[in-house]
Write an enzyme that holds these catalytic residues in place. Structure first.
Site, mmCIF file in Angstrom:
data_model
loop_
_atom_site.group_PDB
_atom_site.id
_atom_site.type_symbol
_atom_site.label_atom_id
_atom_site.label_comp_id
_atom_site.label_asym_id
_atom_site.label_seq_id
_atom_site.Cartn_x
_atom_site.Cartn_y
_atom_site.Cartn_z
ATOM 1 N N GLY A 267 -3.695 2.351 -3.742
ATOM 2 C CA GLY A 267 -2.267 2.569 -3.531
ATOM 3 C C GLY A 267 -1.866 4.014 -3.278
ATOM 4 N N LYS B 217 0.031 4.763 -0.007
ATOM 5 C CA LYS B 217 1.453 4.392 -0.100
ATOM 6 C C LYS B 217 2.292 5.537 -0.697
ATOM 7 C CE LYS B 217 4.495 0.677 -0.904
ATOM 8 N NZ LYS B 217 4.675 -0.611 -0.351
ATOM 9 N N TYR C 243 -0.159 -0.281 7.681
ATOM 10 C CA TYR C 243 1.142 0.070 8.254
ATOM 11 C C TYR C 243 1.987 -1.169 8.518
ATOM 12 C CZ TYR C 243 -0.565 4.799 8.439
ATOM 13 O OH TYR C 243 -1.048 6.027 8.071
ATOM 14 N N ILE D 166 -2.356 10.678 7.600
ATOM 15 C CA ILE D 166 -2.423 10.295 6.188
ATOM 16 C C ILE D 166 -3.886 9.987 5.947
ATOM 17 C CG2 ILE D 166 -1.937 8.547 4.445
ATOM 18 C CD1 ILE D 166 0.799 8.155 5.520
ATOM 19 N N ASN E 286 -8.900 0.561 14.164
ATOM 20 C CA ASN E 286 -8.815 0.893 12.747
ATOM 21 C C ASN E 286 -8.032 -0.216 12.031
ATOM 22 O OD1 ASN E 286 -8.552 2.015 10.215
ATOM 23 N ND2 ASN E 286 -7.973 4.041 10.948
#
Length: 175
Positions: free
Chosen positions: A106, A109, A142, A96, A135
């Site tokens: 956002g 998400k 997450y 991602i 990271n």
């Protein structure tokens, strides 16, 4: 803000390579040696390698557009091509990545939500991913979104061995 997510096709290869290279470089360049980073970028985002990944029916890439602008992308792997776990009950989020100018708004998400939707449509029990132990932004993201650490594995940035945390999100509580 208006957004759309669409599955990548073979025709998207040049754009996929560009955004992959750019977002990975932006995310990790300042925390790694130039030689390791350059070696990794050339290997991981090689045109032939990406073409093979795009052609594999067990992997899928999605582009995220904010308005008309490409803002990020997502790569998902079903169990036969997962980088580690290889569990038929799971779906791996291999990547991602959001362009820097879109960070903190956002949009990651949205790609996570897409991952959960794909996993649910495939009747998966959980999604998982590997996150570099250094990271902090990704680890925090997450964890805030229901992932927990289930293990570790080695990840090579060029010749440098690093540690990724394997993180899992169970989907039994997702509606």
């Amino acid at each position: 803000m208006e957004y759309s997510i669409r599955e990548c096709t073979k025709d998207d290869l040049p754009v996929l390579r560009e955004i992959s290279y750019q977002t990975y470089d932006d995310t990790f360049r300042d925390k790694n040696s130039s030689s390791s980073m350059n070696a990794y970028l050339e290997q991981a985002f090689d045109t032939r390698k990406l073409r093979k990944e795009l052609s594999n029916s067990y992997s899928v890439f999605y582009f995220l557009y904010i308005g008309e602008e490409l803002a990020g992308y997502l790569k998902l792997n079903d169990y036969k091509v997962q980088t580690d776990i290889n569990d038929p009950q799971s779906l791996e989020i291999e990547r991602i990545y959001i362009k820097k100018k879109f960070h903190g708004r956002g949009f990651g998400k949205l790609l996570l939500k897409k991952s959960i939707e794909v996993a649910a449509n495939k009747s998966k029990s959980y999604i998982w991913l590997g996150v570099w132990e250094k990271n902090d932004n990704a680890l925090s993201f997450y964890q805030k979104n229901g992932f927990y650490k289930m293990g570790e594995h080695s990840f090579f940035m060029g010749q440098e061995e690093q540690t990724d945390y394997l993180m899992r999100k169970d989907l039994t509580t997702e509606a």
